[in-house]
Design a protein around this motif. Structure first.
Motif, PDB file in Angstrom:
ATOM      1  N   GLY A  25     -58.467  31.995  34.945  1.00 28.72           N
ATOM      2  CA  GLY A  25     -59.274  30.997  34.201  1.00 28.72           C
ATOM      3  C   GLY A  25     -60.809  31.250  34.283  1.00 28.72           C
ATOM      4  N   LEU A  26     -61.433  30.385  33.678  1.00 20.07           N
ATOM      5  CA  LEU A  26     -62.662  30.674  33.910  1.00 20.07           C
ATOM      6  C   LEU A  26     -63.484  29.892  35.286  1.00 20.07           C
ATOM      7  CD1 LEU A  26     -64.059  29.362  30.389  1.00 20.07           C
ATOM      8  CD2 LEU A  26     -63.852  31.729  31.298  1.00 20.07           C
ATOM      9  N   ASP A  27     -63.899  30.958  35.903  1.00 23.93           N
ATOM     10  CA  ASP A  27     -64.744  30.664  37.209  1.00 23.93           C
ATOM     11  C   ASP A  27     -63.807  30.431  38.368  1.00 23.93           C
ATOM     12  OD1 ASP A  27     -66.592  30.334  38.975  1.00 23.93           O
ATOM     13  OD2 ASP A  27     -67.641  28.603  38.445  1.00 23.93           O
ATOM     14  N   GLN A  28     -62.454  31.192  38.390  1.00 25.19           N
ATOM     15  CA  GLN A  28     -61.449  30.957  39.051  1.00 25.19           C
ATOM     16  C   GLN A  28     -61.933  31.512  40.386  1.00 25.19           C
ATOM     17  OE1 GLN A  28     -58.908  29.016  39.322  1.00 25.19           O
ATOM     18  NE2 GLN A  28     -58.657  28.359  37.057  1.00 25.19           N
ATOM     19  N   GLN A  29     -61.628  31.112  41.493  1.00 24.93           N
ATOM     20  CA  GLN A  29     -62.090  31.756  43.276  1.00 24.93           C
ATOM     21  C   GLN A  29     -60.775  32.456  43.282  1.00 24.93           C
ATOM     22  OE1 GLN A  29     -62.996  29.147  46.310  1.00 24.93           O
ATOM     23  NE2 GLN A  29     -64.223  30.954  47.066  1.00 24.93           N
ATOM     24  N   GLY A  30     -60.749  33.658  43.539  1.00 23.43           N
ATOM     25  CA  GLY A  30     -59.658  34.585  43.850  1.00 23.43           C
ATOM     26  C   GLY A  30     -59.731  34.807  45.374  1.00 23.43           C
ATOM     27  N   LEU A  31     -59.125  35.688  46.045  1.00 27.00           N
ATOM     28  CA  LEU A  31     -58.843  36.404  47.173  1.00 27.00           C
ATOM     29  C   LEU A  31     -60.204  37.069  47.800  1.00 27.00           C
ATOM     30  CD1 LEU A  31     -55.102  37.315  47.438  1.00 27.00           C
ATOM     31  CD2 LEU A  31     -56.045  35.066  47.631  1.00 27.00           C
ATOM     32  N   GLY A  32     -60.151  36.824  49.093  1.00 26.91           N
ATOM     33  CA  GLY A  32     -61.215  37.763  49.743  1.00 26.91           C
ATOM     34  C   GLY A  32     -60.740  39.070  50.085  1.00 26.91           C
ATOM     35  N   PRO A  33     -61.611  39.793  50.835  1.00 26.34           N
ATOM     36  CA  PRO A  33     -61.306  40.969  51.246  1.00 26.34           C
ATOM     37  C   PRO A  33     -60.007  41.242  51.895  1.00 26.34           C
ATOM     38  CG  PRO A  33     -63.045  40.408  52.299  1.00 26.34           C
ATOM     39  CD  PRO A  33     -62.804  39.386  51.554  1.00 26.34           C
ATOM     40  N   ILE A  34     -59.064  42.292  51.846  1.00 21.12           N
ATOM     41  CA  ILE A  34     -57.973  42.435  52.705  1.00 21.12           C
ATOM     42  C   ILE A  34     -57.931  43.197  53.887  1.00 21.12           C
ATOM     43  CG2 ILE A  34     -56.702  42.282  50.373  1.00 21.12           C
ATOM     44  CD1 ILE A  34     -56.202  45.130  50.074  1.00 21.12           C
ATOM     45  N   TYR A  35     -59.276  43.894  53.894  1.00 26.02           N
ATOM     46  CA  TYR A  35     -59.357  44.844  55.249  1.00 26.02           C
ATOM     47  C   TYR A  35     -60.677  45.519  54.928  1.00 26.02           C
ATOM     48  CZ  TYR A  35     -57.953  48.993  52.714  1.00 26.02           C
ATOM     49  OH  TYR A  35     -57.639  50.018  51.904  1.00 26.02           O
ATOM     50  N   GLY A  36     -61.301  45.958  56.241  1.00 29.46           N
ATOM     51  CA  GLY A  36     -62.741  46.561  56.047  1.00 29.46           C
ATOM     52  C   GLY A  36     -62.789  47.624  56.995  1.00 29.46           C
ATOM     53  N   PHE A  37     -63.796  48.403  56.840  1.00 27.50           N
ATOM     54  CA  PHE A  37     -64.254  49.820  57.519  1.00 27.50           C
ATOM     55  C   PHE A  37     -65.508  49.475  58.171  1.00 27.50           C
ATOM     56  CE2 PHE A  37     -61.874  51.799  54.063  1.00 27.50           C
ATOM     57  CZ  PHE A  37     -60.644  52.034  54.732  1.00 27.50           C
ATOM     58  N   ARG A  38     -65.563  49.967  59.405  1.00 31.40           N
ATOM     59  CA  ARG A  38     -66.790  49.943  60.180  1.00 31.40           C
ATOM     60  C   ARG A  38     -66.968  51.133  61.147  1.00 31.40           C
ATOM     61  NH1 ARG A  38     -66.458  43.895  62.530  1.00 31.40           N
ATOM     62  NH2 ARG A  38     -67.183  42.601  60.544  1.00 31.40           N
ATOM     63  N   HIS A  39     -67.997  51.496  61.713  1.00 26.27           N
ATOM     64  CA  HIS A  39     -68.233  52.497  62.378  1.00 26.27           C
ATOM     65  C   HIS A  39     -69.402  52.358  63.434  1.00 26.27           C
ATOM     66  CE1 HIS A  39     -68.956  56.819  63.592  1.00 26.27           C
ATOM     67  NE2 HIS A  39     -67.780  56.866  63.668  1.00 26.27           N
ATOM     68  N   GLN A  40     -69.571  52.929  64.483  1.00 26.66           N
ATOM     69  CA  GLN A  40     -70.843  52.602  65.202  1.00 26.66           C
ATOM     70  C   GLN A  40     -72.038  53.172  65.009  1.00 26.66           C
ATOM     71  OE1 GLN A  40     -69.430  54.305  69.240  1.00 26.66           O
ATOM     72  NE2 GLN A  40     -69.066  56.324  68.594  1.00 26.66           N
ATOM     73  N   ASN A  41     -71.934  54.109  63.945  1.00 27.52           N
ATOM     74  CA  ASN A  41     -73.191  54.867  63.458  1.00 27.52           C
ATOM     75  C   ASN A  41     -73.498  54.552  62.081  1.00 27.52           C
ATOM     76  OD1 ASN A  41     -73.412  56.454  66.053  1.00 27.52           O
ATOM     77  ND2 ASN A  41     -72.116  57.990  65.352  1.00 27.52           N
ATOM     78  N   PHE A  42     -72.652  53.273  61.685  1.00 25.67           N
ATOM     79  CA  PHE A  42     -72.957  53.027  60.478  1.00 25.67           C
ATOM     80  C   PHE A  42     -73.698  51.613  60.356  1.00 25.67           C
ATOM     81  CE2 PHE A  42     -70.972  50.521  56.865  1.00 25.67           C
ATOM     82  CZ  PHE A  42     -71.804  50.589  55.851  1.00 25.67           C
ATOM     83  N   HIS A  43     -74.829  51.664  59.807  1.00 26.70           N
ATOM     84  CA  HIS A  43     -75.638  50.438  59.510  1.00 26.70           C
ATOM     85  C   HIS A  43     -76.362  50.452  58.282  1.00 26.70           C
ATOM     86  CE1 HIS A  43     -75.000  50.777  63.974  1.00 26.70           C
ATOM     87  NE2 HIS A  43     -75.306  49.386  63.901  1.00 26.70           N
TER      88      HIS A  43
END
Length: 661
Positions: free
Chosen positions: A489-507
């Protein structure tokens, strides 16, 4: 009186004396087997309608034994079972040659007359049960049917290689029969893969063609450079100045005939690639243009986003009016017309939401709160992305105010007096709600548009489910909700992210850091490349079969299959790159590969060429081309002797990866 044994006399009841004395030999006739020929056999078994002939058959069967020599005396056939008044009819001693007088051998019983058989038979009575019988067998409970996740071309090819769905227990759902490192470990860049900009202006953006090996580079002085990713990379194919200010974003049309460029001079333009002439000018924004995108399937429709918080939909076939004139182009420019405007697309319009946002910023200073209230309607739209052809009327947007992604239908009508209302909005990550919100720099869709990757300034690439975003809400996938499925519907709030990626050399230290995804083709897998402030791009394999499911809500997370644990791909649920970040509530995977020694400054934008090579631009005024090959292993093992690594870069892998087995 005649003798009882006299011949040709009327047959009477036999006496014992008559039964004991055999008949004279002269009257005996040799007994032969009945001559049953095929013709007579057929005539014998042919039914006759006459009841008298059927009685003659019975009489002939009884008289046949009169002339035969029997060791036992003759006796009358007893039909007591058939009825008390039924008796054997008398017959003369003379044989009658009758076609029905030949019967079966003596071993076969005499058949009964068909006329004496009952026409209808009464079945025996049986009991009818009123209740159903009770069975002691256990009730079968089949396992529930689980939905198969959406598969890309590379996943379907691998599934067919293992024999289809019934045999993917080893090759697909459990493990890949190979680690993820070979997908990213073969990238390298030599001295021949380097292009240096001569103007002294750092490059801000890059884009590759869809049908050929050309790619475009936009720099801070407004120049656009065309390079060939397969030919001489050190020299530019053509360069020209398109804007009077920095070029912020570039994109080619579907047939590579046009190039859209957004600039810091508050305008965007459509350029003919063959002649480098301006075809249309998009001038209605009040601040610098952040991104520009062609609509899939229709190169005459263009969407632009700006720092002023507005999203404009342009139709290049319509000419703009006098209100579209811009000082940087004058009145003679070919201005285009705006057909739809999403005003204040990511502005905080509701007072309740504004209060909640201020409560979430309790750890920030009073100055930052005041700035947030004053800039409510000037939230910069930093990222745009159309859905693929077939759903090209849906548009995704992101901003520098929060990590939420909004979904819009450009066919609708939106008011210009207040903030536009989207179809649905993603939920903020829980770690952001407990600390503070972070901006999104770019949005990238995978090959089949089932996953959306959002590069956030908290040094994380978040993966969203596009089906959940289109539906709006999916409470049945939440651990705390038991309600049924609801549609968007209008302005419905859905789900957030299901997973994420990170790396020690990524900023992601600035808004210029972008992401790009290589679609799977032939034997090349799908890879996600991101820029980084640390001086080198980072590659992430997006195949979810490499990801191990260790989510806090395992009972509801069915999108990620179980995978054997690996040292470098183990998700971290509580690791944070900063000391002030709250613990994460979604799986975070750190199985990326960094490309080192290629740049000396921040890598801002990356793009994938048509041939599968990666192109990265940096603030060190260099443009790098990264290819795949065995040279990457040689550069890692060759050392610094004889200058083999001069102006080269390679993929950094863990210790022991290149050791010979």
């Amino acid at each position: 009186m005649s003798s009882p044994c006299a011949p040709r006399a009327r047959r009477q009841e036999p006496t014992p004396e008559c039964l004991s004395s055999p008949p004279p030999a002269a009257r005996r006739k040799p007994t032969r087997p009945p001559p049953i020929t095929p013709k007579r056999f057929t005539r014998f078994f042919t039914p006759r309608p006459s009841g008298r002939q059927l009685q003659d058959i019975t009489r002939a069967a009884l008289n046949r034994s009169h002339a035969a020599a029997r060791p036992t005396p003759r006796k009358t056939v007893n039909f007591a079972r058939a009825g008390p008044e039924l008796r054997t009819p008398p017959s003369s001693a003379r044989k009658r040659k009758h076609p029905h007088a030949y019967l079966s051998p003596d071993t076969s019983p005499a058949p009964s007359s068909p006329s004496k058989r009952p026409r209808y038979l009464t079945p025996e009575p049986f009991a009818i049960r009123e209740d159903a019988p009770v069975l002691d067998e256990p009730r079968l409970c089949p396992a529930p049917v689980r939905r198969i996740p959406s598969l890309g071309p590379a996943s379907r090819t691998l599934q067919r290689a293992f024999g289809g769905l019934p045999t993917v227990g080893r090759g697909f759902r459990r493990d890949h029969c190979a680690p993820w490192q070979p997908q990213t470990a073969a990238f390298y860049s030599s001295a021949r893969d380097l292009h240096s900009l001569s103007q002294g202006a750092p490059p801000f953006c890059t884009a590759s063609c869809n049908t050929n090996s050309l790619l475009a580079i936009g720099d801070e002085d407004g120049y656009i450079h065309l390079l060939d990713s397969e030919a001489d990379f050190a020299n530019a194919h053509v360069s020209w100045r398109a804007h009077s200010n920095a070029v912020m974003d570039l994109q080619f049309s579907s047939d590579d005939s046009y190039l859209a460029a957004g600039s810091g001079d508050q305008t965007a333009q459509i350029v003919d690639v063959r002649t480098q002439q301006t075809l249309s000018v998009l001038a209605k924004h009040k601040s610098s243009v952040k991104q520009v995108r062609f609509q899939p399937g229709d190169d005459k429709m263009v969407a632009t986003s700006s720092r002023d918080g507005a999203v404009h939909i342009w139709d290049l076939r319509c000419k703009g009016g006098p209100m579209s004139v811009h000082s940087a182009w004058g009145s003679d420019a070919p201005y285009a017309s705006v057909i739809r405007t999403l005003a204040s697309a990511h502005a905080d319009s509701s007072p309740a939401t504004s209060t909640a946002s201020l409560a979430a910023l309790s750890r920030t200073s009073l100055t930052s709160k005041t700035e947030t209230i004053n800039r409510r309607n000037d939230v910069s739209i930093t990222a745009l992305s159309f859905l693929p052809e077939g759903r090209q009327h849906l548009l995704l947007t992101a901003s520098d105010a929060s990590t939420c992604v909004k979904l819009w239908d450009i066919r609708g009508r939106y008011s210009l007096r207040g903030p536009a209302v989207p179809i649905s909005t993603t939920r903020h990550p829980e770690s952001h709600n407990r600390h503070r919100h972070f901006a999104i720099n770019s949005l990238t869709l995978n090959g089949n548009a089932s996953r959306l990757y959002a590069l956030s300034k908290d040094n994380t690439v978040y993966a969203y489910s596009m089906s959940h975003l289109i539906l709006g809400v999916a409470p049945e996938l939440s651990a705390s909700s038991s309600s049924k499925q609801k549609y968007c519907g209008l302005d419905q709030q859905g789900l957030g992210p299901i997973y994420g990626f990170r790396h020690q050399n990524f900023h992601a230290g600035s808004f210029y850091v972008k992401a790009s995804l290589r679609k799977p083709h032939n034997d090349r897998p799908e890879l996600l490349a991101v820029g980084s402030t640390d001086g080198g791009p980072v590659l992430f394999p997006t195949d979810e079969t490499f990801l191990k499911r260790e989510s806090p809500h395992d009972d509801h997370d069915t999108d990620l299959p179980d995978m054997p644990s690996q040292k470098s791909s183990r998700p971290s649920l509580s690791r944070s790159t900063t000391t002030s970040r709250c613990p994460d509530t979604i799986p975070i995977y750190e199985h990326g590969t960094s490309l080192v020694r290629g740049h000396d400054a921040e890598v801002t934008s990356v793009t994938w060429a048509k041939n599968g090579s990666l192109v990265s631009v940096s603030d060190d005024l260099r443009v790098r081309r990264w290819q795949e090959g065995s040279e990457a292993r040689e550069l890692r093992l060759g050392g610094e002797s004889e200058g083999k690594r001069w102006q080269c870069g390679w993929a950094a892998v863990e210790d022991g990866y290149d050791d010979d087995e």
